[in-house]
Write a protein that holds these residues in place. Structure first.
Motif, PDB file in Angstrom:
ATOM      1  N   HIS A   1       6.214   0.735  -3.179  1.00 20.05           N
ATOM      2  CA  HIS A   1       5.496   1.523  -3.525  1.00 20.05           C
ATOM      3  C   HIS A   1       5.532   2.735  -2.889  1.00 20.05           C
ATOM      4  O   HIS A   1       4.762   3.475  -2.649  1.00 20.05           O
ATOM      5  CB  HIS A   1       3.454   0.748  -3.322  1.00 20.05           C
TER       6      HIS A   1
ATOM      7  N   ARG B   1      15.544  -3.636 -17.817  1.00 19.00           N
ATOM      8  CA  ARG B   1      15.134  -4.169 -16.971  1.00 19.00           C
ATOM      9  C   ARG B   1      12.981  -4.746 -16.573  1.00 19.00           C
ATOM     10  O   ARG B   1      12.779  -5.389 -15.798  1.00 19.00           O
ATOM     11  CB  ARG B   1      15.075  -4.129 -15.425  1.00 19.00           C
TER      12      ARG B   1
ATOM     13  N   ARG C   1       5.598  -9.185 -18.721  1.00 19.45           N
ATOM     14  CA  ARG C   1       5.964  -8.462 -18.290  1.00 19.45           C
ATOM     15  C   ARG C   1       4.635  -8.351 -17.306  1.00 19.45           C
ATOM     16  O   ARG C   1       3.564  -8.066 -18.657  1.00 19.45           O
ATOM     17  CB  ARG C   1       6.268  -6.815 -18.005  1.00 19.45           C
TER      18      ARG C   1
ATOM     19  N   ARG D   1       2.279  -2.903 -14.067  1.00 17.65           N
ATOM     20  CA  ARG D   1       2.775  -2.244 -13.307  1.00 17.65           C
ATOM     21  C   ARG D   1       4.204  -1.135 -13.822  1.00 17.65           C
ATOM     22  O   ARG D   1       4.392  -0.489 -13.724  1.00 17.65           O
ATOM     23  CB  ARG D   1       4.270  -3.120 -12.011  1.00 17.65           C
ATOM     24  N   GLN D   2       4.912  -2.251 -14.439  1.00 15.70           N
ATOM     25  CA  GLN D   2       6.045  -1.350 -15.891  1.00 15.70           C
ATOM     26  C   GLN D   2       5.250  -0.348 -16.470  1.00 15.70           C
ATOM     27  O   GLN D   2       6.157   0.322 -17.393  1.00 15.70           O
ATOM     28  CB  GLN D   2       6.653  -2.374 -16.330  1.00 15.70           C
TER      29      GLN D   2
ATOM     30  N   HIS E   1       5.769 -16.224  -1.705  1.00 11.47           N
ATOM     31  CA  HIS E   1       6.499 -15.393  -1.073  1.00 11.47           C
ATOM     32  C   HIS E   1       7.385 -15.349   0.043  1.00 11.47           C
ATOM     33  O   HIS E   1       6.915 -16.214   0.709  1.00 11.47           O
ATOM     34  CB  HIS E   1       5.154 -14.320  -2.003  1.00 11.47           C
TER      35      HIS E   1
ATOM     36  N   SER F   1       9.794  -7.663  -2.161  1.00  8.07           N
ATOM     37  CA  SER F   1       9.577  -7.414  -4.015  1.00  8.07           C
ATOM     38  C   SER F   1      10.985  -7.504  -4.440  1.00  8.07           C
ATOM     39  O   SER F   1      11.679  -6.379  -4.749  1.00  8.07           O
ATOM     40  CB  SER F   1       8.440  -6.082  -4.094  1.00  8.07           C
ATOM     41  N   ALA F   2      11.073  -7.434  -5.511  1.00  4.28           N
ATOM     42  CA  ALA F   2      11.322  -7.954  -6.585  1.00  4.28           C
ATOM     43  C   ALA F   2      11.414  -6.067  -7.900  1.00  4.28           C
ATOM     44  O   ALA F   2      13.074  -6.008  -8.320  1.00  4.28           O
ATOM     45  CB  ALA F   2      11.607  -8.664  -7.855  1.00  4.28           C
ATOM     46  N   ARG F   3      11.280  -5.955  -7.296  1.00  3.82           N
ATOM     47  CA  ARG F   3      11.102  -3.936  -7.108  1.00  3.82           C
ATOM     48  C   ARG F   3      12.763  -3.279  -7.255  1.00  3.82           C
ATOM     49  O   ARG F   3      12.916  -2.947  -7.362  1.00  3.82           O
ATOM     50  CB  ARG F   3      10.166  -3.202  -6.808  1.00  3.82           C
TER      51      ARG F   3
ATOM     52  N   ARG G   1      -2.500  -7.457  -9.490  1.00  3.11           N
ATOM     53  CA  ARG G   1      -2.107  -7.996 -11.115  1.00  3.11           C
ATOM     54  C   ARG G   1      -0.357  -8.606 -11.247  1.00  3.11           C
ATOM     55  O   ARG G   1       0.000  -8.927  -9.878  1.00  3.11           O
ATOM     56  CB  ARG G   1      -1.678  -6.351 -11.526  1.00  3.11           C
TER      57      ARG G   1
ATOM     58  N   ASP H   1       3.615  -9.877 -13.141  1.00  3.05           N
ATOM     59  CA  ASP H   1       4.329 -10.694 -14.377  1.00  3.05           C
ATOM     60  C   ASP H   1       3.696 -12.337 -14.538  1.00  3.05           C
ATOM     61  O   ASP H   1       3.896 -12.959 -13.485  1.00  3.05           O
ATOM     62  CB  ASP H   1       5.341 -10.150 -14.499  1.00  3.05           C
TER      63      ASP H   1
END
Ligand code: EPS
Length: 374
Positions: free
Chosen positions: A10, A39, A45, A48-49, A107, A129-131, A329, A331
């Protein structure tokens, strides 16, 4: 070739620097954005997406779509930063807001908080995060474009979601079509079952993982080495895959399946037909740590996402009392995202191996040297 990434989930942006690219590699920005968007896609998902629409901005190392041979720097902006500025700003952030102390099992929250001496696991999860993988997709796409210039192609598909498994074996040309489907699966019946499963898990507040298969076509033999453990191609590609968030297992060719079969059933018999060929490809294109000219076949197991909307039993590290892990939230599954990410990290690791063997400061040298190989 080396890729360094930076950026919090973020925070303002994800950034990356690629070192070691030759000059005069043609960069296709539209293709990078296509993979960034893939992706983000895929059934399962989360919300966020809907906020993000990832696009790359190249900051250096490219002029008029050709690499210069200098470090290539890029960024992918986080649109969600506008909603998080007061929490995440490098200066003047309100660190009492959006604290995470009910650490999520599975996590990086708890172990990271202890290791980095943080009372707020946000200081851990933002980077874990996977971001972050959006930056690796950019690096992977550029590596993919380098490999494509040599005639090497990478693709993949989702083989399972939760306990719904597609046991079929597919030709590379079929695998190329996987991304037309909402779950990147090739077996339509199983894909419909998988969608139903994900719908149920969304209602239940639970998550699922899956298996992803990655294929590399067109690589000449002899990449990697049998001379030193650290230069073995399978070790390098498997390490790249294991570096992706949520990946817990990886196999090459028959993989774990080879352990229960006989030698006569496993090893690919060799014949000569204008060149050396194998009757089968159980080795997954790698023998003795080197590519053998057959397709490279890799499979990875992804665990279910550790943020569960229904929560799990945990401890609040602010008080050390029992708590439920929180999920605002999440996925339900990110197997399609993982498929794109795994293609990308395999592309980058492979491009590094190829460029170490070929060298070359510009693409003309690279192509001449590759063509000259047996
Ligand atoms: C992630 C949590 C979610 C995911 C995120 C990975 O983000 P948020 O907490 O903002 O809802 O959507 O993945 C991405 C943002 C992405 O682009 O892949 C996590 O905790 O790892």
């Amino acid at each position: 070739m080396k890729l360094t990434t930076a950026g919090e989930s973020h925070g303002k942006a994800l950034v990356g620097i690629i070192e070691g690219l030759p000059s005069n590699l043609k960069i296709d920005i539209a293709e990078i954005n296509k993979y960034l968007s893939l992706r983000q896609s895929g059934y399962g998902r989360g919300a966020r997406q809907k906020i993000e629409k990832d696009e790359v901005e190249i900051l250096s190392g490219v002029r008029n779509l050709l690499t210069l041979g200098s470090p290539l720097a890029f960024e992918v902006k986080n649109k969600d930063y506008e909603n998080w500025r007061e929490v995440m700003a490098p200066e003047g952030a309100d660190t009492d807001k959006r604290k995470l102390t009910c650490v999520r099992p599975g996590h990086a929250d708890l172990t990271g908080a202890i290791k980095y001496d943080q009372a707020d696991a946000r200081n851990i999860l933002e980077r874990a995060s996977a971001r972050e993988t959006a930056a690796r997709v950019v690096g992977g796409c550029i590596a993919r474009q380098y490999l494509k210039a040599l005639g090497v192609e990478i693709s993949g598909y989702v083989k399972s979601v939760g306990n719904i498994i597609d046991p079929n074996i597919y030709a590379f040309e079929s695998v190329l079509k996987a991304k037309e489907s909402p779950l990147f699966m090739l077996d339509k019946e199983r894909e419909a079952e998988a969608k139903k499963l994900l719908d149920k898990l969304r209602t239940d507040g639970d998550t699922a993982g899956g298996i992803i298969e990655i294929r590399v076509k067109g690589l000449k033999s002899g990449f990697g080495s049998c001379m030193q453990y650290s230069t073995k191609l399978d070790a390098i590609l498997c390490a790249a895959i294991m570096s992706v968030q949520a990946i817990k297992g990886v196999e090459v060719g028959l993989g774990f399946g080879a352990a229960t079969l006989l030698g006569s059933e496993v090893h690919d018999e060799i014949f000569f037909d204008g060149g050396y060929k194998r009757k089968t490809n159980n080795a997954g294109g790698i023998e003795g740590g080197m590519s053998n000219g057959e397709e490279i076949v890799l499979r990875a197991a992804m665990k279910p996402i550790p943020t569960l909307m229904k929560g799990l039993e945990t401890v609040d590290i602010a008080t050390n009392t029992p708590a439920q892990s929180a999920g605002e939230r999440s996925d339900v599954a990110a197997v399609c995202a993982a498929e794109i990410i795994l293609e990308s990290v395999v592309a980058f690791a492979l491009a590094d191996v190829v460029s170490r063997r070929l060298g070359g400061d510009n693409m003309r040298e690279v192509l001449e040297r590759y063509r000259a190989l047996r």
